[in-house]
Motif scaffolding. Structure first.
Motif, PDB file in Angstrom:
ATOM      1  N   THR A 219      21.792 -15.937  45.893  1.00  0.00           N
ATOM      2  CA  THR A 219      22.193 -17.195  46.545  1.00  0.00           C
ATOM      3  C   THR A 219      22.286 -18.340  45.511  1.00  0.00           C
ATOM      4  OG1 THR A 219      19.875 -17.550  47.141  1.00  0.00           O
ATOM      5  CG2 THR A 219      21.291 -16.622  48.842  1.00  0.00           C
ATOM      6  N   LYS A 221      22.972 -18.030  42.194  1.00  0.00           N
ATOM      7  CA  LYS A 221      24.181 -17.864  41.360  1.00  0.00           C
ATOM      8  C   LYS A 221      25.422 -18.291  42.139  1.00  0.00           C
ATOM      9  CE  LYS A 221      22.820 -14.401  37.998  1.00  0.00           C
ATOM     10  NZ  LYS A 221      22.434 -13.001  37.883  1.00  0.00           N
ATOM     11  N   ASP A 222      25.495 -17.903  43.422  1.00  0.00           N
ATOM     12  CA  ASP A 222      26.652 -18.267  44.255  1.00  0.00           C
ATOM     13  C   ASP A 222      26.785 -19.790  44.355  1.00  0.00           C
ATOM     14  OD1 ASP A 222      27.102 -15.615  44.676  1.00  0.00           O
ATOM     15  OD2 ASP A 222      26.472 -15.589  46.784  1.00  0.00           O
ATOM     16  N   ALA A 223      25.654 -20.471  44.622  1.00  0.00           N
ATOM     17  CA  ALA A 223      25.697 -21.931  44.791  1.00  0.00           C
ATOM     18  C   ALA A 223      26.156 -22.611  43.503  1.00  0.00           C
ATOM     19  CB  ALA A 223      24.319 -22.441  45.207  1.00  0.00           C
ATOM     20  N   ALA A 225      27.944 -21.296  41.131  1.00  0.00           N
ATOM     21  CA  ALA A 225      29.365 -20.955  40.892  1.00  0.00           C
ATOM     22  C   ALA A 225      30.280 -21.845  41.722  1.00  0.00           C
ATOM     23  CB  ALA A 225      29.606 -19.488  41.216  1.00  0.00           C
ATOM     24  N   GLU A 226      29.778 -22.279  42.882  1.00  0.00           N
ATOM     25  CA  GLU A 226      30.582 -23.177  43.731  1.00  0.00           C
ATOM     26  C   GLU A 226      30.409 -24.642  43.340  1.00  0.00           C
ATOM     27  OE1 GLU A 226      29.393 -22.082  47.722  1.00  0.00           O
ATOM     28  OE2 GLU A 226      30.131 -20.041  47.406  1.00  0.00           O
ATOM     29  N   GLY A 227      29.668 -24.889  42.266  1.00  0.00           N
ATOM     30  CA  GLY A 227      29.535 -26.252  41.745  1.00  0.00           C
ATOM     31  C   GLY A 227      28.417 -27.069  42.367  1.00  0.00           C
ATOM     32  N   HIS A 228      27.506 -26.428  43.096  1.00  0.00           N
ATOM     33  CA  HIS A 228      26.397 -27.163  43.717  1.00  0.00           C
ATOM     34  C   HIS A 228      25.226 -27.254  42.731  1.00  0.00           C
ATOM     35  CE1 HIS A 228      28.611 -26.916  47.373  1.00  0.00           C
ATOM     36  NE2 HIS A 228      28.550 -25.584  47.409  1.00  0.00           N
ATOM     37  N   THR A 229      24.899 -28.459  42.340  1.00  0.00           N
ATOM     38  CA  THR A 229      23.858 -28.608  41.309  1.00  0.00           C
ATOM     39  C   THR A 229      22.664 -29.464  41.760  1.00  0.00           C
ATOM     40  OG1 THR A 229      24.981 -30.573  40.446  1.00  0.00           O
ATOM     41  CG2 THR A 229      25.533 -28.445  39.414  1.00  0.00           C
ATOM     42  N   TRP A 233      19.946 -28.117  46.821  1.00  0.00           N
ATOM     43  CA  TRP A 233      20.377 -26.721  46.796  1.00  0.00           C
ATOM     44  C   TRP A 233      19.229 -25.768  46.480  1.00  0.00           C
ATOM     45  CZ3 TRP A 233      24.578 -24.741  48.936  1.00  0.00           C
ATOM     46  CH2 TRP A 233      25.510 -25.666  49.380  1.00  0.00           C
ATOM     47  N   THR A 237      19.242 -22.564  48.932  1.00  0.00           N
ATOM     48  CA  THR A 237      19.349 -21.196  48.396  1.00  0.00           C
ATOM     49  C   THR A 237      18.093 -20.373  48.666  1.00  0.00           C
ATOM     50  OG1 THR A 237      18.618 -22.061  46.254  1.00  0.00           O
ATOM     51  CG2 THR A 237      20.999 -21.764  46.559  1.00  0.00           C
ATOM     52  N   ASP A 357      21.507 -28.853  37.073  1.00  0.00           N
ATOM     53  CA  ASP A 357      21.365 -27.476  37.598  1.00  0.00           C
ATOM     54  C   ASP A 357      20.020 -27.376  38.319  1.00  0.00           C
ATOM     55  OD1 ASP A 357      20.788 -24.792  37.981  1.00  0.00           O
ATOM     56  OD2 ASP A 357      21.406 -24.160  35.975  1.00  0.00           O
TER      57      ASP A 357
END
Ligand code: URP
Ligand code: ZN
Ligand code: ZN
Length: 489
Positions: A219, A221-223, A225-229, A233, A237, A357
Motif C-alpha cells: 500500500t 509503494k502504491d501511494a 507511486a501515485e504521488g501521495h507524500t 498517507w 496506507t 515522503d
C-alpha cells in the motif's frame, strides 16, 4: 548533568541539572495525612519509607527521627510503571530525541517511577549483546529504575535457545516480535511461533506489534507511486483491517502454541475486539493501549506546516470514535495496561526526514511525561475508571505482567518505596513550551488536565519535590524481572 538541544519553533530550552543525593535514604521519610490507594485498598494512613522500602503503614506513626511530608488533600499512589518506552533508540534513520536521562526525568515529573524499555536485538547478533548494549545506555543516566523487554529480530536456533538464559539468568521476561516494519524489524510467522513455544516453556511473555507489514509494503509503494507524500498517507496506507488481521493472527498462533500473549499499543476498536474475543475463549491474552489513542485521532494528520508528522506513529491514529471504545475496554477490564510507547522525535531535523515522503517520517511521539495524568484525567476525573482500577492500569498490572511485583507496583511493607503524592486539585495545560521531554513537540499541546504529581520518591529518595525534579540522573537501577506468571487481570 546538562543537556543541550537545538532551538526550534515553539520550543523552550530546558537545562537539567543533577542535585546531590539527599540524606533521607539514611533517615527515612514519613508521609502524613494522605489517602493511600493501591490496586485493592483505599486507606487513610501514614507511610514510613526507610532503607529504600516501605517500612511501616499505620496511623499516628512516630515521626522521629524522620523527615515528614504532609500529604493532606492528596492521594498516595505506588509510583507509575510505564511498560512501553523507547529511549536512546535508533529508528527511522535517526535516534530518539530522549535518552535515559531526559526521558526518565520527564517520566518522574509525571509520576512514573519505573519503566520497561525495549532492548533492540539485531539480526545475527545475540540477545545477550542487545541487553548489554541497552544496559550501557541506561547506566549512569536513568533517574528512575528500569527493566527491559527484548525484541527478537531473527528465528535462528541460537536466538531461540538464548531465550531460556534471558529469562532464568538475566531478568528479562518478555520478548517483542514485530509483524510490521518490513526489511527492518519484521519477522515471519515461523519466528513468531518459535518465540511463543520458547517463552511458554521457560516462563516468558511474547509481545506483538500487530500490523500486517507485507501488505503495508504494497500500500505504501502504491501511494508513493501515485504521488501521495503527505503525513496523512501514513494512516491511509495502514488501514485498521491490517491491525485487526495481525492481532487475530497473533492470537491464533498463541492459541496453537499454548502461549500467553501481550498485544502492545492497541489503537482501534477492531484490534481490541479481537483481544476481547480471545479472552472470552479463556486465553491468557493481555492488551495495552496508550494515551495517544485516547486523545488524538486521524484528524491530526491534517495539521498544517508539517505538524501532522508529529502524529506519525504505528499503528496510526484512528477515527475519533475509537477513543471511547478503547476507554470503555480499559473500564471493562478488556485491556490491562496503559503504556506510553514514548518514542520522541523533533519535528525540526527528525520528522522532517519525511518532508517529501511520509514513509520516511520517523514513527513515534513523546508521551512518557503525560501518560499518568492523561489516564487520571480521562479515566478517573471523567468518572469512567475507579481509583483502585486507575492504580492497576497505571502501575500494578504492568508490575505483575513484567515480573516486578510486589517489589514494584504497590504500597506494602517491604516493597520498594516508589511513591507518588498526587494532588488532584492542581490544573495545568500540557505544552512543548513547558514539558521536560527533550523534544520540540507535544501531541497533547493545549490539553488542560487536572491532577499532578506533587512529590515523587524512588526507593525512598525524593526525586520530585513540589513539582520540581530534585533527583539524580544515574541513580536509577536495573531491576531484574521475575519469570512470567499467567495472572488473571
Ligand atoms: O510508532 C511507534 N509506535 N514507534 C515506536 C516503535 C513501536 O512500534 O513501538
Ligand atoms: Zn510497536
Ligand atoms: Zn513502541
Amino acid at each position: 548533568m546538562r543537556r543541550e538541544r537545538r532551538r526550534c519553533k515553539g520550543f523552550a530550552a530546558v537545562a537539567l541539572r543533577a542535585a546531590p543525593i539527599s540524606e533521607e535514604a539514611a533517615i527515612g521519610t514519613l508521609i502524613r495525612g494522605g489517602t493511600v490507594v493501591t490496586a485493592t485498598d483505599v486507606t487513610h494512613a501514614d507511610v514510613l519509607m526507610d532503607g529504600g522500602v516501605i517500612a511501616a503503614l499505620g496511623t499516628a506513626l512516630d515521626a522521629s527521627p524522620h523527615t515528614t511530608v504532609d500529604a493532606t488533600g492528596c492521594y498516595v499512589f505506588p509510583g507509575g510503571i510505564d511498560p512501553h518506552t523507547h529511549l536512546d533508540m535508533p529508528f527511522g534513520g535517526t535516534v530518539t530525541a530522549d535518552d535515559f536521562a531526559t526521558g526518565t526525568v520527564a517520566a518522574a515529573l509525571g509520576g512514573t517511577t519505573s519503566i520497561v524499555d525495549f532492548a533492540l536485538h539485531t539480526k545475527g547478533d545475540s540477545l545477550a549483546n542487545a541487553l548489554a548494549t541497552w544496559k550501557r545506555k541506561a547506566a549512569g543516566k536513568a533517574a528512575i529504575d528500569y527493566a527491559f523487554h527484548l525484541t527478537i529480530a531473527d528465528g535462528r536456533d541460537e536466538t531461540i535457545n538464548e531465550i531460556q538464559t534471558m529469562i532464568e539468568q538475566e531478568g528479562v521476561n518478555s520478548f517483542k516480535v514485530f509483524m510490521a516494519y518490513k526489511h527492518i524489524l519484521q519477522v515471519d510467522d515461523e519466528t513468531i511461533f518459535k518465540v511463543m513455544q520458547a517463552t511458554k516453556r521457560f516462563g516468558g511473555l511474547v509481545q506483538v506489534h500487530a500490523e500486517n507489514g507485507d501488505v503495508i509494503e504494497v500500500t505504501t509503494k502504491d501511494a508513493l507511486a501515485e504521488g501521495h507524500t503527505e503525513p496523512k498517507w501514513h494512516a491511509l496506507t495502514r488501514p485498521v483491517e491490517l491491525e485487526g488481521e495481525a492481532t487475530n493472527r497473533a492470537i491464533r498462533l498463541a492459541e496453537v502454541a499454548g502461549a500467553p500473549l501481550y498485544v502492545v499499543h492497541v489503537s482501534s476498536a477492531m484490534a481490541a475486539d479481537m483481544i476481547s474475543d480471545g479472552r472470552k475463549r479463556g486465553l491468557p491474552i493481555y492488551g495495552e493501549t496508550c494515551p495517544q489513542y485516547l486523545v488524538c485521532s486521524e484528524d491530526d494528520y491534517d495539521r498544517p506546516d508539517f505538524a501532522g508528522a508529529n502524529y506519525v506513529m504505528s499503528p496510526p491514529l484512528r477515527p475519533k470514535w475509537n477513543q471511547n471504545v478503547l476507554l470503555r475496554k480499559l473500564k471493562n477490564f478488556e485491556l490491562q495496561t496503559f503504556g506510553s510507547d514514548h518514542c520522541s522525535f523533533n519535528n525540526c531535523g527528525q520528522k522532517e526526514l519525511g518532508k517529501n515522503d511520509f514513509s520516511k517520517i520517523p514513527n513515534g511521539a513523546p508521551t512518557i511525561e503525560d501518560r499518568f495524568a492523561i489516564l487520571w484525567h480521562y479515566g478517573y476525573n471523567a468518572g469512567v475508571i475507579g481509583i483502585n482500577h486507575f492504580v492497576s492500569l497505571a502501575s500494578t498490572n504492568a508490575a505483575k505482567l513484567f515480573g516486578l511485583f510486589p517489589r514494584k507496583g504497590t504500597i506494602a511493607i517491604g516493597s520498594d518505596a516508589d511513591v507518588v503524592i498526587w494532588d488532584p486539585a492542581i490544573e495545568r495545560t500540557i505544552s512543548a513550551g513547558t514539558h521536560h521531554m527533550n523534544v520540540d513537540n507535544n501531541i497533547f499541546e493545549g490539553l488542560h488536565v487536572k491532577g499532578k504529581a506533587r512529590h515523587v520518591f524512588s526507593r525512598g529518595r525524593t526525586i520530585v519535590d513540589d513539582g520540581k525534579f530534585v533527583g539524580e540522573t544515574g541513580a536509577g537501577a536495573f531491576v531484574k524481572s521475575l519469570p512470567f506468571f499467567p495472572v488473571a487481570l
